[in-house]
Design an enzyme around this catalytic site. Sequence first.
Site, PDB file in Angstrom:
ATOM      1  N   CYS A 114       0.830  -1.206   0.000  1.00  0.00           N
ATOM      2  CA  CYS A 114       0.000   0.000   0.000  1.00  0.00           C
ATOM      3  C   CYS A 114       0.872   1.266   0.000  1.00  0.00           C
ATOM      4  CB  CYS A 114      -0.981  -0.027   1.168  1.00  0.00           C
ATOM      5  SG  CYS A 114      -2.334   1.149   0.969  1.00  0.00           S
ATOM      6  N   HIS A 213      -3.509  -5.163   0.449  1.00  0.00           N
ATOM      7  CA  HIS A 213      -2.979  -5.625   1.737  1.00  0.00           C
ATOM      8  C   HIS A 213      -2.958  -7.148   1.788  1.00  0.00           C
ATOM      9  CE1 HIS A 213      -2.577  -1.878   4.144  1.00  0.00           C
ATOM     10  NE2 HIS A 213      -3.394  -1.417   3.206  1.00  0.00           N
ATOM     11  N   GLU A 215      -1.451  -9.050   3.721  1.00  0.00           N
ATOM     12  CA  GLU A 215      -1.409  -9.588   5.088  1.00  0.00           C
ATOM     13  C   GLU A 215      -2.816  -9.825   5.656  1.00  0.00           C
ATOM     14  OE1 GLU A 215      -2.071  -5.249   5.839  1.00  0.00           O
ATOM     15  OE2 GLU A 215      -1.044  -6.455   4.331  1.00  0.00           O
TER      16      GLU A 215
END
Length: 250
Positions: A114, A213, A215
């Site tokens: 990001c 993202h 994660e």
Amino acid sequence: MTTPVIGLTTYREVAAWGVWEQHADVLPSQYAAAVEAAGGVPVLLPPVSQLGSADAVVRRLDGLVVSGGADIDPARYGAEPHPHTANWRPDRDDWEAALLDAAEAVALPVLGVCRGMQLMAVHAGGHLHQHHPELVNHDDHSPGGDAFGKIPVATVAGTRVSALIGQGLEVNCHHHQSVVQHPGFVAAAHAEDGTLEAMEAPGDRFCVAVQWHPETAADVGLLAGLLRAAAAYAADRDTAGPAGAGTMEP
């Protein structure tokens, strides 16, 4: 084989816990959990201003994640702040730029997430669009608050990103800015509205950045790819010394 050590850049913000409310070095735990799940050891890297710190840190890492966070100071790419650009952190910008320089010098594997992708583009001499909804006429990339936008992305055939996650994927996004120019990087994925959602450096080194993202969702291919590259980097360094480090895997 040694478990790869992965550095994660952090925020420095006022935070409250228990009886305390003070500046703290923080990062959503999903980053560390995702690195651990992929087989690595996460290490948090708060902003440091001491000369030479980035080189010292990078010598001890096998991989680096430039994490998400606040907007980048528009002055870094020669722009005046847009009314929606806010809360930039020059200390973090400087620290992450120094880490990128140190990482490039030794071909350390890097993944930008990001804001990390935006910082990598700006650091390379690129430019950002400071309020992306004005460009695409919708808020799907950042619906507001702590909600993620769910965006389908299509990867560019032949890129490392395509090899890691396939032809396309629905991803979690939370960005109101976007990369316009990215010198030295090639486009690796786009959203349906044309937004650049991933870029990568050409060549053997793992140097990848995504606007989404990874994660937070099931697109573990990116983190698995980073960890494989980090393991190869560590093995190279351990067997041949610093001059031999830099052999990467997709």
